[in-house]
Design an enzyme around this catalytic site. Structure first.
Site, PDB file in Angstrom:
ATOM      1  N   SER A 173       0.820  -1.195   0.000  1.00 56.73           N
ATOM      2  CA  SER A 173       0.000   0.000   0.000  1.00 56.73           C
ATOM      3  C   SER A 173       0.857   1.250   0.000  1.00 56.73           C
ATOM      4  O   SER A 173       1.955   1.280   0.567  1.00 56.73           O
ATOM      5  CB  SER A 173      -0.895  -0.067   1.230  1.00 56.73           C
ATOM      6  OG  SER A 173      -1.027   1.185   1.789  1.00 56.73           O
ATOM      7  N   LYS A 174       0.336   2.280  -0.654  1.00 53.10           N
ATOM      8  CA  LYS A 174       1.075   3.544  -0.730  1.00 53.10           C
ATOM      9  C   LYS A 174       1.186   4.204   0.631  1.00 53.10           C
ATOM     10  O   LYS A 174       1.978   5.087   0.836  1.00 53.10           O
ATOM     11  CB  LYS A 174       0.367   4.508  -1.688  1.00 53.10           C
ATOM     12  CG  LYS A 174       0.508   4.110  -3.117  1.00 53.10           C
ATOM     13  CD  LYS A 174       0.303   5.271  -4.051  1.00 53.10           C
ATOM     14  CE  LYS A 174       0.393   4.731  -5.472  1.00 53.10           C
ATOM     15  NZ  LYS A 174       0.474   5.683  -6.488  1.00 53.10           N
ATOM     16  N   ARG A 175       0.345   3.752   1.546  1.00 58.18           N
ATOM     17  CA  ARG A 175       0.356   4.400   2.856  1.00 58.18           C
ATOM     18  C   ARG A 175       1.608   4.047   3.652  1.00 58.18           C
ATOM     19  O   ARG A 175       2.038   4.780   4.508  1.00 58.18           O
ATOM     20  CB  ARG A 175      -0.898   4.021   3.642  1.00 58.18           C
ATOM     21  CG  ARG A 175      -2.109   4.849   3.248  1.00 58.18           C
ATOM     22  CD  ARG A 175      -3.349   4.350   3.917  1.00 58.18           C
ATOM     23  NE  ARG A 175      -3.673   3.007   3.477  1.00 58.18           N
ATOM     24  CZ  ARG A 175      -3.862   1.975   4.280  1.00 58.18           C
ATOM     25  NH1 ARG A 175      -3.759   2.120   5.568  1.00 58.18           N
ATOM     26  NH2 ARG A 175      -4.162   0.790   3.803  1.00 58.18           N
ATOM     27  N   PHE A 176       2.202   2.888   3.363  1.00 58.07           N
ATOM     28  CA  PHE A 176       3.414   2.535   4.094  1.00 58.07           C
ATOM     29  C   PHE A 176       4.589   3.254   3.459  1.00 58.07           C
ATOM     30  O   PHE A 176       4.715   3.249   2.235  1.00 58.07           O
ATOM     31  CB  PHE A 176       3.652   1.026   4.049  1.00 58.07           C
ATOM     32  CG  PHE A 176       2.635   0.280   4.837  1.00 58.07           C
ATOM     33  CD1 PHE A 176       2.558   0.420   6.206  1.00 58.07           C
ATOM     34  CD2 PHE A 176       1.732  -0.545   4.202  1.00 58.07           C
ATOM     35  CE1 PHE A 176       1.610  -0.258   6.937  1.00 58.07           C
ATOM     36  CE2 PHE A 176       0.772  -1.230   4.929  1.00 58.07           C
ATOM     37  CZ  PHE A 176       0.714  -1.081   6.301  1.00 58.07           C
TER      38      PHE A 176
END
Ligand code: GLU
Length: 465
Positions: A252-255
């Site tokens: 995920s781009k959030r990590f």
């Protein structure tokens, strides 16, 4: 000629998944003496992040995966920025309308919201109800004359099985009745991804499209568009997903470890990252795990790409990166460390001397300074309390003063003799010495480090208050 492409959207720092895709684009093109190119898919203005385009070039350059045509360097199929190609998409959308493969849709937002609500209540998949598909020509003309806002939608055939023979996934079938009458030109006149990608891949003569498996659901729409235009469909290869380290879901781009920048800042080597990414989904028959890009171009066989998603495992990346560091010439590693810490002004000659002590130990460039800072700066605090050891260090001081030839072997000999004389266990003796010299309980080999630090500095560190 084989032509592959990366078509990033300028939405910030490239995701590691983008580089993963580029790797296969690049390797496949090089393996077939073809060309790898870049096109910028910048038609979604809401997601545009200024500066992204430059960051994409820098990242590609860092990895050595430079495209041969791009918005920056141009090329025979220019322009390579979709925002500069708007009339082209308009022209092709009109062609589809003429061929009755697309139609104007004048539905208002309110109507579409209402329709979606009803569908949700009936637990149906939200899909356009094709209301405008059968408008008479007169009504369409009238609406256009009256400047009623519109989008253009593709007219998906009612009952058709769409078949894709994917180079990686194999045969995939889609039923057209599950496919929405996709918008291809938005109300602002911009194309959607689906139209733009097909038109550009065709006009830029792309022969092989590699991209992540998450794009597979879009592909039947593209296949239909190719059929509508009567164009040859490029080969497709949908790469396995890279999953989060817990194996759940797409990376995920959030990590923060999804962004290329993260690896750059931690001192991972681009060549090791590429090796790791190849390793994630591609298996060498002989079990070889370490190969650089040039070797990978020779070894690569697309049939050996696994079909399962692969878990992103930072420990495995550390392992691969550590091997690249170990295999590096000392001078090269010296350069890399100097470059990585360029704002620290480290003395290059000392760094070079420390390399034999740490090359086997560090996994990435950012491991260097925490391990070696004591070479450049006396410890300000100690990991072990040395307050009651002043006298002991005084004795060591006296002993070491006598060492005239300040070399690892002689330093060690003198210390061992003193430990014997004072009847202190070697382990205790050397732990205290290590802490007073380096500040830490774990450090590169002590005697060697003391030789590099030189006599005067070591004696200075033995005087503690
Ligand atoms: N613009 C899409 C992206 O951001 C391209 C997908 C494709 O390769 O077709 O990844």
């Amino acid at each position: 000629m084989v032509r592959t492409r990366i078509a990033p959207s300028p939405t910030g720092y490239p995701h590691i998944g983008t580089i993963y895709q580029v790797l296969f684009d690049y390797v496949y093109a090089k393996q077939h003496n073809g060309k790898f190119i870049m096109r910028l898919e910048d038609t979604d203005q809401a997601r545009f992040v200024p500066g992204s385009e430059d960051v994409i070039y820098k990242s590609l350059e860092w990895f050595g995966l430079n495209p041969e045509e791009s918005p920056k360097i141009g090329g025979p199929y220019k322009p390579y920025r979709q925002s500069e190609r708007l009339p082209i998409y308009q022209k092709y959308a009109k062609e589809l309308i003429e061929k009755k493969h697309a139609y104007y849709c004048f539905c208002t937002k309110e109507r579409l919201d209402e329709m979606r609500k009803e569908q949700q209540a009936k637990k149906m998949n939200p899909m356009y109800d094709k209301h405008c598909r059968n408008l008479g020509q007169k009504e369409v003309n009238k609406n256009l004359e009256n400047k009623i806002p519109f989008v253009i939608r593709m007219a998906v055939p009612e009952n058709q099985t769409i078949i894709l023979n994917d180079l990686i996934v194999g045969e995939v079938k889609f039923e057209s009745k599950t496919i929405d009458d996709q918008v291809i030109i938005k109300a602002d006149g911009y194309p959607t991804y689906h139209l733009a990608v097909v038109v550009d891949d065709h006009l830029m003569e792309i022969t092989h499209i590699f991209r992540g498996r998450e794009w597979l659901p879009s592909t039947p729409k593209h296949v239909l568009l190719y059929q509508f235009f009567e164009w040859k469909i490029p080969e497709h290869g949908h790469l396995p997903l890279i999953l989060n380290s817990d194996g759940k879901g797409k990376l995920s781009k959030r990590f923060n470890h999804a962004s290329v920048d993260y690896y750059h800042h931690l001192g991972y080597l681009p060549e090791a990252i590429l090796n790791y990414l190849a390793n994630l989904v591609w298996f060498h028959e002989g079990g070889k795990e370490i190969y650089d890009l040039n070797e990978f171009i020779k070894l690569f066989d697309i049939k050996k790409i696994g079909s399962q998603g692969a878990r992103f495992d930072l420990q495995k990346l550390d392992w691969v990166n550590g091997i690249y560091i170990r295999n590096m010439k000392q001078e090269t590693l010296n350069e890399k460390i100097m470059d990585f810490y360029k704002d620290k002004n480290l003395p290059k000659d000392i760094v070079l001397k420390t390399i034999p002590l740490i090359q086997e130990r560090i996994k990435k460039l950012s491991d260097y300074l925490p391990l070696c800072e004591f070479f450049f700066k006396a410890p300000e605090k100690y990991e072990v309390d040395l307050a009651n050891k002043k006298d002991f260090f005084k004795q060591v001081h006296q002993e070491l003063e006598k060492v005239t030839d300040w070399k690892t072997g002689l330093i060690g000999e003198s210390l061992i003799n003193l430990a014997k004389k004072l009847e202190i266990k070697n382990s205790q003796f050397f732990m205290d010495m290590r802490v007073v010299i380096t500040g830490k309980k774990i450090s590169p080999p002590l005697n060697e480090s003391m030789e590099i630090l030189e006599k005067e500095e070591c004696l200075r560190r033995l005087t503690i208050d």
